[in-house]
Design an enzyme around this catalytic site. Sequence first.
Site, PDB file in Angstrom:
ATOM      1  N   THR A 183     -32.957  12.613 -30.825  1.00 24.27           N
ATOM      2  CA  THR A 183     -31.783  12.352 -31.665  1.00 24.27           C
ATOM      3  C   THR A 183     -30.611  11.807 -30.861  1.00 24.27           C
ATOM      4  O   THR A 183     -30.307  12.286 -29.764  1.00 24.27           O
ATOM      5  CB  THR A 183     -31.358  13.650 -32.368  1.00 24.27           C
ATOM      6  OG1 THR A 183     -32.426  14.091 -33.195  1.00 24.27           O
ATOM      7  CG2 THR A 183     -30.124  13.432 -33.225  1.00 24.27           C
ATOM      8  N   SER A 189     -32.625  10.560 -38.178  1.00 17.68           N
ATOM      9  CA  SER A 189     -33.845  10.331 -38.950  1.00 17.68           C
ATOM     10  C   SER A 189     -34.451   8.954 -38.695  1.00 17.68           C
ATOM     11  O   SER A 189     -35.674   8.797 -38.704  1.00 17.68           O
ATOM     12  CB  SER A 189     -33.548  10.496 -40.448  1.00 17.68           C
ATOM     13  OG  SER A 189     -33.155  11.826 -40.732  1.00 17.68           O
ATOM     14  N   GLY A 222     -31.746  20.582 -27.545  1.00 20.55           N
ATOM     15  CA  GLY A 222     -31.975  21.971 -27.157  1.00 20.55           C
ATOM     16  C   GLY A 222     -32.442  22.090 -25.720  1.00 20.55           C
ATOM     17  O   GLY A 222     -33.228  21.287 -25.231  1.00 20.55           O
ATOM     18  N   ARG A 362     -31.080  51.519 -54.276  1.00 20.82           N
ATOM     19  CA  ARG A 362     -29.745  51.602 -54.873  1.00 20.82           C
ATOM     20  C   ARG A 362     -29.835  51.961 -56.353  1.00 20.82           C
ATOM     21  O   ARG A 362     -30.521  51.292 -57.127  1.00 20.82           O
ATOM     22  CB  ARG A 362     -29.045  50.252 -54.719  1.00 20.82           C
ATOM     23  CG  ARG A 362     -27.678  50.182 -55.383  1.00 20.82           C
ATOM     24  CD  ARG A 362     -26.634  50.944 -54.615  1.00 20.82           C
ATOM     25  NE  ARG A 362     -25.298  50.782 -55.185  1.00 20.82           N
ATOM     26  CZ  ARG A 362     -24.175  51.021 -54.545  1.00 20.82           C
ATOM     27  NH1 ARG A 362     -24.213  51.459 -53.293  1.00 20.82           N
ATOM     28  NH2 ARG A 362     -23.021  50.840 -55.117  1.00 20.82           N
ATOM     29  N   GLY A 449     -21.995  44.485 -51.834  1.00 19.98           N
ATOM     30  CA  GLY A 449     -21.132  44.565 -50.658  1.00 19.98           C
ATOM     31  C   GLY A 449     -21.893  44.879 -49.391  1.00 19.98           C
ATOM     32  O   GLY A 449     -21.571  44.359 -48.314  1.00 19.98           O
ATOM     33  N   GLU A 472     -36.151  18.275 -37.229  1.00 19.76           N
ATOM     34  CA  GLU A 472     -37.522  17.806 -37.464  1.00 19.76           C
ATOM     35  C   GLU A 472     -37.609  16.962 -38.728  1.00 19.76           C
ATOM     36  O   GLU A 472     -38.657  16.856 -39.355  1.00 19.76           O
ATOM     37  CB  GLU A 472     -38.504  18.979 -37.549  1.00 19.76           C
ATOM     38  CG  GLU A 472     -38.714  19.718 -36.243  1.00 19.76           C
ATOM     39  CD  GLU A 472     -39.390  18.874 -35.180  1.00 19.76           C
ATOM     40  OE1 GLU A 472     -40.221  18.021 -35.526  1.00 19.76           O
ATOM     41  OE2 GLU A 472     -39.060  19.054 -33.994  1.00 19.76           O
ATOM     42  N   ASP A 474     -34.543  15.346 -41.726  1.00 18.04           N
ATOM     43  CA  ASP A 474     -33.698  15.781 -42.839  1.00 18.04           C
ATOM     44  C   ASP A 474     -34.548  15.909 -44.106  1.00 18.04           C
ATOM     45  O   ASP A 474     -35.405  15.069 -44.389  1.00 18.04           O
ATOM     46  CB  ASP A 474     -32.585  14.749 -43.055  1.00 18.04           C
ATOM     47  CG  ASP A 474     -31.740  15.069 -44.266  1.00 18.04           C
ATOM     48  OD1 ASP A 474     -30.804  15.876 -44.134  1.00 18.04           O
ATOM     49  OD2 ASP A 474     -32.030  14.527 -45.353  1.00 18.04           O
TER      50      ASP A 474
END
Length: 689
Positions: A183, A189, A222, A362, A449, A472, A474
């Site tokens: 990239t 892409s 990376g 819950r 919450g 890898e 879009d």
Amino acid sequence: MQGQDSNPTAGDDHRLAVRRIQRLSLHLTPIPRSLCDSDELQMLRCSRGTPKLVVETSNLSDYMRGKNREIQERIYEYFNSKPELQTPLEISKDDHRELCMRQLVGLVREAGIRPFRYVVDEPAKYFAVLEAVGSVDMSLGIKTGVQYSLWGGSVVNLGTKKHRDKYYDGIDSLEYPGCFAMTELHHGSNVQGLQTTATFDPLANEFIINTPNDGAIKWWIGNAAVHGKFATVFAKLLLPTHDIKGVSDMGVHAFIVPIRDLKTHQTLPGVEIHDCGQKVGLNGVDNGALKFSSVRIPRDNLLNRFGDVSRDGKYTSSLPTKNKRFAAMLGELVGGRVGLAYSSVGVLKISTTIAIRYSLLRQQFGPPKQPEISILDYQSHQHKLMPMLASTYAFHFATVHLVDNYSEMKRSHDEELIADVHVLSAGLKAYVTSYTAKALSICREACGGHGYAAVNRFGILRNDHDIFQTFEGDNTVLLQQVAADLLKQYKEKFQGGRFTVTWNYLRESMNAYLSQPNPVTARWESEDHLRDPKFQLDAFRYRTSRLLQSVAVRLRKHSKTLGGFGAWNRCLNHLLTLAESHIESVILSKFIEAVEICPDENSRAALKLVCDLYALDRIWKDIGTYRNVDYVAPNKAKAIHKLTEYLSFQVRNIARELVDTFDLPDHVTKAPIAMKSEAYSHYTQYVGF
């Protein structure tokens, strides 16, 4: 029950509720939504218990996880035994990067897990490793993928024996940490549009790597910012010529470029490295930017499987055109997409497990003077989570199928299978990662919450996973690749061409799917019919065929005035819907197959229930399409809706067993609200009580 018992007395309530359940297959009336007194609540509990399936989680888990279960459990146990390698909730970017590298080194050198040895020979085991380490820390999963899928994979898949002999052991042992530099700042892409150059110098027998402008800086790489010592750099291969142009562009190729000294770790001359900085997530991965100024590398550093340059500067290739070489190169790199799709399902398993376990725990509200009920007893909550659980199962079997096909492709190099895996990996990666990204937000909301607490993981999972939709490939671009292949296959159908594997259904019966809907079938609404896999699969495939035919007509029409590119852009949303519809058809077909071959009767019954929910929920969500072409009559649409709600209710009854089947230990899910026992105690202890 139209025209019957329309005004039941209070004394008839029990009889009416029982009859509604017993005669579901005839009239598909749902369980009453409003339960006001204790007798009705007791009836719901009884009805929920009566049809409940018996699910042996160990049997179902064995069927789903298969032969790679052992290596995942080794990984889980190793990290559970190493508190110093577990990622804390609050950690700086720099500390997270160093921890992530220590985690990877520990995995390889101490735990004895050598992922690189599985990349080529046992891909299914490799993807199982990626899923497991990603469950520990998603940054670790991505860093592992960069080292072995991308850097290592590029060497073994794009190079030849000389490259494997020189680099394999160093990559395997982490002595040679590396990057995958594809990239660029201006190009992601559109790989063929990359601007970095590799010019051959025949006098020195070297390539000169250059970044011609800032738009060509390699970006988001990376392992580059801190740890990488090598990079596979994708660049246009330029050969000197004696004509007026001076150079000949042979297209994008891959080159091994050292970026740091192996001993001192100092940046090498001509290489400029900068840190891409803090990200939304995955901050354990050290993404960097690379710029090259006349960096010279030996001619042998060209990864020359698909094209080579001789000592005197002559180019040779077994493939005749630049486009074919490019396609072959990218075809060898689809493993990254396969891994992302597979790992994304792993993220979805974790998030659904947390949300469903908490929703069972819950309790909130209920009939007057009665105990509070589980929030998963509310229809609205079932509507959020049960189709998601069904989708998780569906995606599991679809990605297992993808991995199996990929493994066979690596073994056989069959051209038809290569084409199939390329399209299927693009489609599943796009579809599954998009779904998981949305599901994470729904799971957070479903936990109220407490879902907002970082310790319960939804925020971290959501931020770390979000980029799966982009790297890898879009997702929007990948879906267009699927649509383009569908149109190509559609054209070849009428020219006698061969279909790829996932197109068999159109080859065999496309004419039937495009015929006028049967007015009788359109009105069938019995439960047996709606739960028939043939009806479900026919409905999915009919929709795909209609979309394909209609978009082909539209493209032909618009191309006359707008040209090919303009017509494609005008129909783009239509094309994306087509691609998603096709992928959903593949997912359902693989789920149905998995149900049919499941050896354990109880597990098969549970999977059938979940599969029916997945199919009918998807049909209902797109019911407008089926209604517009009279594929489904109004009463049948209503019956589908009612049955979908009832199936969600039935899946809720075995939801605990279904998430337990994923076999994720508490130290992997980590969230206190997802603990199998004493969840609230874990939660209160976390905050200091």
